[in-house]
Design a protein around this motif. Structure first.
Motif, PDB file in Angstrom:
ATOM      1  N   MET A   1       0.812  -1.197   0.000  1.00 65.01           N
ATOM      2  CA  MET A   1       0.000   0.000   0.000  1.00 65.01           C
ATOM      3  C   MET A   1       0.858   1.264   0.000  1.00 65.01           C
ATOM      4  N   VAL A   2       1.912   1.261   0.797  1.00 61.69           N
ATOM      5  CA  VAL A   2       2.767   2.437   0.888  1.00 61.69           C
ATOM      6  C   VAL A   2       3.459   2.673  -0.449  1.00 61.69           C
ATOM      7  N   TYR A   3       3.941   1.581  -1.064  1.00 62.33           N
ATOM      8  CA  TYR A   3       4.594   1.687  -2.372  1.00 62.33           C
ATOM      9  C   TYR A   3       3.640   2.292  -3.388  1.00 62.33           C
ATOM     10  N   GLU A   4       2.419   1.793  -3.418  1.00 60.28           N
ATOM     11  CA  GLU A   4       1.442   2.266  -4.392  1.00 60.28           C
ATOM     12  C   GLU A   4       1.087   3.728  -4.178  1.00 60.28           C
ATOM     13  N   SER A   5       0.896   4.143  -2.934  1.00 59.87           N
ATOM     14  CA  SER A   5       0.523   5.536  -2.691  1.00 59.87           C
ATOM     15  C   SER A   5       1.671   6.492  -3.015  1.00 59.87           C
ATOM     16  N   LYS A   6       2.896   6.099  -2.684  1.00 56.28           N
ATOM     17  CA  LYS A   6       4.043   6.946  -3.022  1.00 56.28           C
ATOM     18  C   LYS A   6       4.231   7.035  -4.529  1.00 56.28           C
ATOM     19  N   MET A   7       4.133   5.878  -5.199  1.00 59.95           N
ATOM     20  CA  MET A   7       4.295   5.849  -6.647  1.00 59.95           C
ATOM     21  C   MET A   7       3.182   6.652  -7.312  1.00 59.95           C
TER      22      MET A   7
ATOM     23  N   PHE B   1      -4.592  16.433 -18.671  1.00 59.49           N
ATOM     24  CA  PHE B   1      -5.120  15.294 -17.917  1.00 59.49           C
ATOM     25  C   PHE B   1      -5.300  15.687 -16.460  1.00 59.49           C
ATOM     26  N   ASP B   2      -6.440  15.294 -15.904  1.00 59.25           N
ATOM     27  CA  ASP B   2      -6.688  15.600 -14.493  1.00 59.25           C
ATOM     28  C   ASP B   2      -6.102  14.500 -13.609  1.00 59.25           C
ATOM     29  N   SER B   3      -5.999  14.797 -12.331  1.00 55.89           N
ATOM     30  CA  SER B   3      -5.378  13.872 -11.376  1.00 55.89           C
ATOM     31  C   SER B   3      -6.134  12.559 -11.263  1.00 55.89           C
ATOM     32  N   ASP B   4      -7.456  12.604 -11.392  1.00 55.58           N
ATOM     33  CA  ASP B   4      -8.252  11.382 -11.277  1.00 55.58           C
ATOM     34  C   ASP B   4      -7.955  10.407 -12.410  1.00 55.58           C
ATOM     35  N   SER B   5      -7.879  10.914 -13.641  1.00 55.11           N
ATOM     36  CA  SER B   5      -7.605  10.019 -14.761  1.00 55.11           C
ATOM     37  C   SER B   5      -6.178   9.480 -14.706  1.00 55.11           C
ATOM     38  N   ILE B   6      -5.245  10.305 -14.257  1.00 57.79           N
ATOM     39  CA  ILE B   6      -3.864   9.839 -14.099  1.00 57.79           C
ATOM     40  C   ILE B   6      -3.804   8.777 -13.005  1.00 57.79           C
ATOM     41  N   GLY B   7      -4.538   8.984 -11.922  1.00 58.53           N
ATOM     42  CA  GLY B   7      -4.578   8.011 -10.828  1.00 58.53           C
ATOM     43  C   GLY B   7      -5.159   6.682 -11.260  1.00 58.53           C
ATOM     44  N   ARG B   8      -6.227   6.715 -12.057  1.00 54.77           N
ATOM     45  CA  ARG B   8      -6.826   5.466 -12.558  1.00 54.77           C
ATOM     46  C   ARG B   8      -5.843   4.710 -13.452  1.00 54.77           C
ATOM     47  N   ALA B   9      -5.181   5.437 -14.337  1.00 54.22           N
ATOM     48  CA  ALA B   9      -4.210   4.799 -15.228  1.00 54.22           C
ATOM     49  C   ALA B   9      -3.027   4.247 -14.430  1.00 54.22           C
TER      50      ALA B   9
ATOM     51  N   VAL C   1      -1.578   0.281 -14.146  1.00 50.42           N
ATOM     52  CA  VAL C   1      -0.189  -0.134 -14.357  1.00 50.42           C
ATOM     53  C   VAL C   1       0.350  -0.853 -13.127  1.00 50.42           C
ATOM     54  N   LEU C   2       0.069  -0.325 -11.947  1.00 52.53           N
ATOM     55  CA  LEU C   2       0.594  -0.920 -10.720  1.00 52.53           C
ATOM     56  C   LEU C   2      -0.038  -2.272 -10.412  1.00 52.53           C
ATOM     57  N   GLU C   3      -1.272  -2.488 -10.852  1.00 54.09           N
ATOM     58  CA  GLU C   3      -1.902  -3.800 -10.669  1.00 54.09           C
ATOM     59  C   GLU C   3      -1.160  -4.874 -11.457  1.00 54.09           C
ATOM     60  N   GLU C   4      -0.613  -4.508 -12.594  1.00 52.49           N
ATOM     61  CA  GLU C   4       0.148  -5.451 -13.420  1.00 52.49           C
ATOM     62  C   GLU C   4       1.543  -5.689 -12.848  1.00 52.49           C
ATOM     63  N   ASP C   5       2.074  -4.718 -12.119  1.00 52.41           N
ATOM     64  CA  ASP C   5       3.429  -4.797 -11.568  1.00 52.41           C
ATOM     65  C   ASP C   5       3.368  -5.333 -10.138  1.00 52.41           C
ATOM     66  N   VAL C   6       3.073  -6.612 -10.000  1.00 54.60           N
ATOM     67  CA  VAL C   6       2.887  -7.184  -8.665  1.00 54.60           C
ATOM     68  C   VAL C   6       4.185  -7.294  -7.876  1.00 54.60           C
ATOM     69  N   ASN C   7       5.316  -7.374  -8.563  1.00 48.62           N
ATOM     70  CA  ASN C   7       6.607  -7.500  -7.872  1.00 48.62           C
ATOM     71  C   ASN C   7       7.303  -6.162  -7.656  1.00 48.62           C
ATOM     72  N   HIS C   8       6.646  -5.082  -8.015  1.00 52.61           N
ATOM     73  CA  HIS C   8       7.184  -3.724  -7.838  1.00 52.61           C
ATOM     74  C   HIS C   8       8.545  -3.558  -8.504  1.00 52.61           C
ATOM     75  N   ARG C   9       8.654  -4.025  -9.728  1.00 49.38           N
ATOM     76  CA  ARG C   9       9.925  -3.937 -10.447  1.00 49.38           C
ATOM     77  C   ARG C   9      10.017  -2.715 -11.349  1.00 49.38           C
ATOM     78  N   LEU C  10       8.896  -2.094 -11.662  1.00 53.15           N
ATOM     79  CA  LEU C  10       8.920  -0.943 -12.555  1.00 53.15           C
ATOM     80  C   LEU C  10       9.465   0.286 -11.828  1.00 53.15           C
TER      81      LEU C  10
END
Length: 85
Positions: free
Chosen positions: A1-7, A22-30, A34-43
């Motif tokens: 959770m901390v990784y995701e919020s910081k990223m 682009f507004d913050s909401d659309s950037i946050g959704r996108a 991306v972060l859902e696909e990066d389960v190992n936090h390698r990006l």
């Protein structure tokens, strides 16, 4: 959770600097996509931002191929084994 919020915060700030349309909401959704696909936090930050921008611009992003260790082909396996000994 901390990784995701910081990223998420860093990506939103980075993308908003360049793409003000682009507004913050659309950037946050996108970013979540991306972060859902990066389960190992390698990006890294710039890789996530690049994928987010591609999603927002509706452009497909090709993932980079990771380098693999070269193994000998089956026809050369005997040569490979005898050369090492």
């Amino acid at each position: 959770m901390v990784y995701e919020s910081k990223m998420m915060t860093k990506v939103i700030d980075l993308v908003r600097e360049i793409y003000v349309e682009f507004d913050s909401d659309s950037i946050g959704r996108a970013t979540r996509m991306v972060l859902e696909e990066d389960v190992n936090h390698r990006l890294k930050l710039h890789e996530v931002a690049k994928q987010v921008i591609a999603i927002l611009n509706e452009e497909p992003v090709k993932p980079k191929r990771k380098a693999t260790r070269r193994t000998p082909a089956s026809k050369n396996i005997c040569d490979y084994i005898t050369d090492d000994n």
